[in-house]
Design a protein around this motif. Structure first.
Motif, PDB file in Angstrom:
ATOM      1  N   HIS A   1     108.801  97.116  -6.126  1.00  0.00           N
ATOM      2  CA  HIS A   1     110.240  97.311  -6.264  1.00  0.00           C
ATOM      3  C   HIS A   1     110.695  97.415  -7.711  1.00  0.00           C
ATOM      4  O   HIS A   1     111.642  98.135  -8.008  1.00  0.00           O
ATOM      5  N   THR A   2     110.053  96.701  -8.606  1.00  0.00           N
ATOM      6  CA  THR A   2     110.490  96.712 -10.003  1.00  0.00           C
ATOM      7  C   THR A   2     109.843  97.878 -10.748  1.00  0.00           C
ATOM      8  O   THR A   2     108.829  98.442 -10.311  1.00  0.00           O
ATOM      9  N   ASP A   3     110.417  98.205 -11.901  1.00  0.00           N
ATOM     10  CA  ASP A   3     109.843  99.263 -12.736  1.00  0.00           C
ATOM     11  C   ASP A   3     108.426  98.890 -13.171  1.00  0.00           C
ATOM     12  O   ASP A   3     107.541  99.749 -13.238  1.00  0.00           O
ATOM     13  N   GLU A   4     108.230  97.618 -13.468  1.00  0.00           N
ATOM     14  CA  GLU A   4     106.903  97.161 -13.899  1.00  0.00           C
ATOM     15  C   GLU A   4     105.874  97.321 -12.778  1.00  0.00           C
ATOM     16  O   GLU A   4     104.730  97.732 -13.026  1.00  0.00           O
ATOM     17  N   GLN A   5     106.270  96.978 -11.557  1.00  0.00           N
ATOM     18  CA  GLN A   5     105.342  97.115 -10.429  1.00  0.00           C
ATOM     19  C   GLN A   5     105.033  98.586 -10.146  1.00  0.00           C
ATOM     20  O   GLN A   5     103.886  98.943  -9.874  1.00  0.00           O
ATOM     21  N   ARG A   6     106.043  99.432 -10.225  1.00  0.00           N
ATOM     22  CA  ARG A   6     105.802 100.863  -9.984  1.00  0.00           C
ATOM     23  C   ARG A   6     104.886 101.450 -11.057  1.00  0.00           C
ATOM     24  O   ARG A   6     104.022 102.277 -10.764  1.00  0.00           O
ATOM     25  N   PHE A   7     105.073 100.999 -12.309  1.00  0.00           N
ATOM     26  CA  PHE A   7     104.190 101.475 -13.380  1.00  0.00           C
ATOM     27  C   PHE A   7     102.759 100.993 -13.141  1.00  0.00           C
ATOM     28  O   PHE A   7     101.793 101.732 -13.359  1.00  0.00           O
TER      29      PHE A   7
ATOM     30  N   TYR B   1      94.262  92.112  -4.872  1.00  0.00           N
ATOM     31  CA  TYR B   1      94.484  90.772  -4.321  1.00  0.00           C
ATOM     32  C   TYR B   1      94.517  89.711  -5.423  1.00  0.00           C
ATOM     33  O   TYR B   1      95.267  88.734  -5.346  1.00  0.00           O
ATOM     34  N   ARG B   2      93.678  89.903  -6.434  1.00  0.00           N
ATOM     35  CA  ARG B   2      93.600  88.902  -7.517  1.00  0.00           C
ATOM     36  C   ARG B   2      94.738  89.031  -8.523  1.00  0.00           C
ATOM     37  O   ARG B   2      94.840  88.206  -9.436  1.00  0.00           O
ATOM     38  N   SER B   3      95.565  90.047  -8.358  1.00  0.00           N
ATOM     39  CA  SER B   3      96.584  90.347  -9.376  1.00  0.00           C
ATOM     40  C   SER B   3      97.960  89.793  -9.049  1.00  0.00           C
ATOM     41  O   SER B   3      98.942  90.164  -9.698  1.00  0.00           O
ATOM     42  N   GLY B   4      98.054  88.936  -8.051  1.00  0.00           N
ATOM     43  CA  GLY B   4      99.343  88.372  -7.689  1.00  0.00           C
ATOM     44  C   GLY B   4     100.331  89.465  -7.306  1.00  0.00           C
ATOM     45  O   GLY B   4     100.020  90.336  -6.503  1.00  0.00           O
ATOM     46  N   GLN B   5     101.505  89.426  -7.914  1.00  0.00           N
ATOM     47  CA  GLN B   5     102.535  90.418  -7.608  1.00  0.00           C
ATOM     48  C   GLN B   5     102.640  91.484  -8.695  1.00  0.00           C
ATOM     49  O   GLN B   5     103.681  92.145  -8.837  1.00  0.00           O
ATOM     50  N   LEU B   6     101.561  91.677  -9.432  1.00  0.00           N
ATOM     51  CA  LEU B   6     101.563  92.704 -10.472  1.00  0.00           C
ATOM     52  C   LEU B   6     101.900  94.080  -9.901  1.00  0.00           C
ATOM     53  O   LEU B   6     102.687  94.838 -10.480  1.00  0.00           O
ATOM     54  N   TYR B   7     101.313  94.412  -8.738  1.00  0.00           N
ATOM     55  CA  TYR B   7     101.490  95.737  -8.156  1.00  0.00           C
ATOM     56  C   TYR B   7     102.610  95.803  -7.124  1.00  0.00           C
ATOM     57  O   TYR B   7     103.043  96.876  -6.749  1.00  0.00           O
ATOM     58  N   GLY B   8     103.063  94.655  -6.617  1.00  0.00           N
ATOM     59  CA  GLY B   8     104.102  94.665  -5.597  1.00  0.00           C
ATOM     60  C   GLY B   8     104.193  93.327  -4.893  1.00  0.00           C
ATOM     61  O   GLY B   8     103.442  92.386  -5.192  1.00  0.00           O
ATOM     62  N   ALA B   9     105.103  93.254  -3.934  1.00  0.00           N
ATOM     63  CA  ALA B   9     105.402  91.992  -3.265  1.00  0.00           C
ATOM     64  C   ALA B   9     104.747  91.851  -1.902  1.00  0.00           C
ATOM     65  O   ALA B   9     105.083  90.949  -1.139  1.00  0.00           O
TER      66      ALA B   9
END
Length: 222
Positions: free
Chosen positions: A164-170, A207-215
């Motif tokens: 949802h966030t710009d950071e996650q989309r990037f 999976y190991r990246s927490g919410q880096l890629y999304g929620a």
């Protein structure tokens, strides 16, 4: 050639029977076009885009030069058709993943997406080579189409992971780029087993990246 049956191109391209065959003009034209598209994809596996000539495409497709130029303006125009077929096949496979998903599959939808993507490439190595390898030799228009497909794949990943966030989309864009680079290397050398083997480490990386890629609520398999 329907988007779901390109695997049939792994063998010789079927030619129309000689003499009266009862097919309409539209059916004949469609058959000829499909044979040309498949023939070009197969020729590029053997010779690359630069080394593939119209004469080689005609030989493999079993059609005349006149028939080729009734269908396509040039070799580049024919490549565009091959690329469109390859891209549509891939997008159809990815769409099928979402269509057949149940509530129980939700925690594992990234695995299903990457599995479908990698399996589609491995099942159609000639067409995978078209849009992952040979596209860069086919000129700026072809490269632009490749960039557009890469962007679409990144959007699919972002949707799958609830970014949802710009950071996650990037982050999803960087993941799509990394996946693209890794699958291209394996397709280029014909390593289909290595291609399919990418699925598990990529899933575990997310999976190991927490919410880096999304929620997305993730539930790694035991």
């Amino acid at each position: 050639m329907s988007p779901g049956s390109v695997a049939d191109s792994a063998g010789p391209v079927a030619k129309l029977p000689r003499g009266r065959h009862g097919l309409s003009r539209d059916e004949v034209v469609r058959s000829q076009r499909n044979r040309i598209v498949v023939a070009m994809a197969e020729a590029m596996v053997a010779r690359g885009y630069v080394g593939t000539t119209v004469a080689e495409i005609l030989r493999r497709a079993g059609v005349s030069r006149e028939t080729f130029y009734e269908q396509f303006r040039s070799k580049e125009d024919c490549f565009t058709a091959v690329y469109a077929e390859a891209a549509q096949l891939l997008l159809n496979r990815l769409a099928d993943v979402g269509a057949g998903r149940s509530a129980a599959d939700e925690p594992h939808r990234l695995e299903h997406l990457l599995g479908a993507y990698l399996d589609a490439l491995a099942a159609e190595p000639a067409f995978a080579r078209v849009f992952l390898v040979e596209v860069y030799a086919a000129g700026p228009d072809a490269i632009r189409r490749r960039v557009e497909l890469q962007s679409t794949f990144a959007d699919v990943i972002a949707c799958t992971l609830d970014a949802h966030t710009d950071e996650q989309r990037f982050a999803c864009q960087t993941l799509a780029a990394a996946v693209g680079a890794m699958v291209t290397a394996r397709i280029a050398v014909g390593d289909l087993d290595g291609l399919r083997a990418l699925r598990e480490p990529l899933v575990q990386l997310v999976y190991r990246s927490g919410q880096l890629y999304g929620a997305l609520e993730r539930e790694p398999r035991e």
